[in-house]
Scaffold this motif. Structure first.
Motif, PDB file in Angstrom:
ATOM      1  N   ARG A   1      38.351  45.948  41.202  1.00 54.64           N
ATOM      2  CA  ARG A   1      39.607  45.276  39.985  1.00 54.64           C
ATOM      3  C   ARG A   1      38.685  44.197  39.730  1.00 54.64           C
ATOM      4  NH1 ARG A   1      41.249  40.251  42.648  1.00 54.64           N
ATOM      5  NH2 ARG A   1      43.941  39.878  41.669  1.00 54.64           N
TER       6      ARG A   1
ATOM      7  N   GLU B   1      39.648  45.980  36.672  1.00 50.94           N
ATOM      8  CA  GLU B   1      40.747  45.824  36.215  1.00 50.94           C
ATOM      9  C   GLU B   1      41.144  44.612  35.886  1.00 50.94           C
ATOM     10  OE1 GLU B   1      45.144  46.493  38.322  1.00 50.94           O
ATOM     11  OE2 GLU B   1      43.429  46.368  39.533  1.00 50.94           O
TER      12      GLU B   1
ATOM     13  N   ARG C   1      43.986  49.614  44.566  1.00 50.25           N
ATOM     14  CA  ARG C   1      45.394  48.563  44.830  1.00 50.25           C
ATOM     15  C   ARG C   1      45.892  49.188  45.845  1.00 50.25           C
ATOM     16  NH1 ARG C   1      47.129  44.312  41.814  1.00 50.25           N
ATOM     17  NH2 ARG C   1      46.360  45.283  39.899  1.00 50.25           N
TER      18      ARG C   1
ATOM     19  N   THR D   1      39.897  44.032  31.974  1.00 48.76           N
ATOM     20  CA  THR D   1      41.216  44.630  31.011  1.00 48.76           C
ATOM     21  C   THR D   1      42.138  43.809  30.465  1.00 48.76           C
ATOM     22  OG1 THR D   1      42.608  46.235  32.774  1.00 48.76           O
ATOM     23  CG2 THR D   1      39.930  47.187  31.995  1.00 48.76           C
ATOM     24  N   GLU D   2      42.009  42.775  31.365  1.00 51.81           N
ATOM     25  CA  GLU D   2      43.287  42.410  31.248  1.00 51.81           C
ATOM     26  C   GLU D   2      43.319  40.990  30.551  1.00 51.81           C
ATOM     27  OE1 GLU D   2      45.098  41.669  35.230  1.00 51.81           O
ATOM     28  OE2 GLU D   2      45.230  44.121  35.663  1.00 51.81           O
TER      29      GLU D   2
ATOM     30  N   PHE E   1      41.807  52.115  39.668  1.00 51.59           N
ATOM     31  CA  PHE E   1      42.959  51.157  39.895  1.00 51.59           C
ATOM     32  C   PHE E   1      43.736  50.847  40.921  1.00 51.59           C
ATOM     33  CE2 PHE E   1      41.142  49.624  35.026  1.00 51.59           C
ATOM     34  CZ  PHE E   1      40.314  49.545  35.472  1.00 51.59           C
TER      35      PHE E   1
ATOM     36  N   ARG F   1      42.491  53.824  34.813  1.00 46.94           N
ATOM     37  CA  ARG F   1      43.615  53.280  35.493  1.00 46.94           C
ATOM     38  C   ARG F   1      44.519  54.007  36.876  1.00 46.94           C
ATOM     39  NH1 ARG F   1      45.481  54.424  30.283  1.00 46.94           N
ATOM     40  NH2 ARG F   1      45.909  52.784  29.122  1.00 46.94           N
TER      41      ARG F   1
END
Length: 299
Positions: A216, A219, A164, A222-223, A160, A157
């Motif tokens: 990304r 990331e 960002r 994971t969503e 990430f 995290r």
């Protein structure tokens, strides 16, 4: 086996691939739309599946995902699952414009990451008349927790968030290897069989494959929750094919997700691990997929 190179527009991005013509067809025939999974390119055995489908009287449209292989798109090596879902729908539209295609008989096939995509596409696009999902990702949330130790998650995290912020300031996206020889090293797919299959297949079949994706992409992985769309696929016929020894997209997650889908549906559990579906277990995975499409896309 008749195959030609094709390209089509996906809202400003040109996607490129192959169109396989159904053997023995005397007019417009059913068409199966196919794209590959996480970071993979079409040369990584999608041609073999398309040949099986074509030999059974099915056209096959195979293409590289945006940002990968022969297709355009920026940033290179970035995987946005929702962009890839929209591209499946652009591919369905393109397939329907071809003289060889009966637009009322289109199926979608996906494997691994795209095995999740086709679940979503079949649920939201009623042009799809049959769907085959092989060794699918069904839940990014659950899958990442099956692959990554709990004490490593906070570190991901932080990576990430830092990426960002860097992108906000105009820096290029951070990159991460798809696979690494050390399963504990940072990589997108941290299993030993992932490393073996990608590196060996890249050397022997797909020199355009690159062992990197944007951070990304991980990331976004994971969503991503295709499982939420399972109840909405019906009445489109669904064939779900998890692999018994799969520890990249664990079979127990896919089998549990199958219970959420409604009829008509079929569960076909493959032997072996995640990547056996492409190689040693190819006949066992391609045969049921072919038969499902023939059954449900036939006149």
């Amino acid at each position: 086996m008749a195959r030609r190179d094709v390209e089509f527009d996906a809202e400003g991005v040109t996607l490129r691939g192959w169109f396989y013509t159904a053997e023995g067809a005397s007019g417009p025939a059913p068409t199966v739309v196919m794209a590959h999974g996480f970071s993979a390119v079409k040369e990584m055995y999608l041609d073999a599946f398309a040949e099986v489908f074509a030999a059974a009287g099915l056209n096959a449209l195979v293409y590289d995902n945006r940002n990968f292989g022969a297709s355009d798109g920026e940033p290179r090596q970035e995987i946005d699952p929702w962009a890839q879902i929209r591209d499946y729908r652009h591919a369905i539209t393109y397939a329907g414009t071809l003289a060889e295609t009966d637009a009322s008989r289109i199926g979608v096939w996906g494997s691994s990451y795209s095995g999740g995509h086709v679940l979503v596409v079949a649920a939201i696009d009623r042009r799809v008349k049959a769907v085959v999902s092989q060794v699918p990702l069904v839940s990014g949330h659950d899958n990442v927790r099956a692959l990554v130790r709990a004490d490593f998650l906070a570190g991901f995290r932080e990576m990430f968030d830092n990426d960002r912020l860097a992108r906000f300031h105009g820096d290029p996206p951070a990159m991460v290897p798809v696979v690494d020889a050390d399963p504990l090293a940072p990589s997108a797919l941290p299993t030993a069989d992932s490393y073996t299959w990608f590196t060996e297949t890249g050397k022997t079949r797909a020199p355009s494959w690159r062992n990197e994706v944007t951070l990304r992409s991980v990331e976004l992985f994971t969503e991503y929750e295709p499982v939420t769309y399972l109840p909405y696929i019906s009445p489109t016929p669904l064939l779900l094919m998890p692999a018994l020894g799969d520890h990249l997209t664990p079979s127990e997650l896919a089998i549990a997700a199958f219970d959420l889908a409604h009829e008509p549906k079929k569960l076909s559990i493959l032997p072996g691990g995640h990547f056996d579906a492409y190689v040693d277990g190819f006949d066992v995975s391609s045969g049921p997929a072919r038969d499902w499409f023939v059954e449900h896309l036939a006149p």
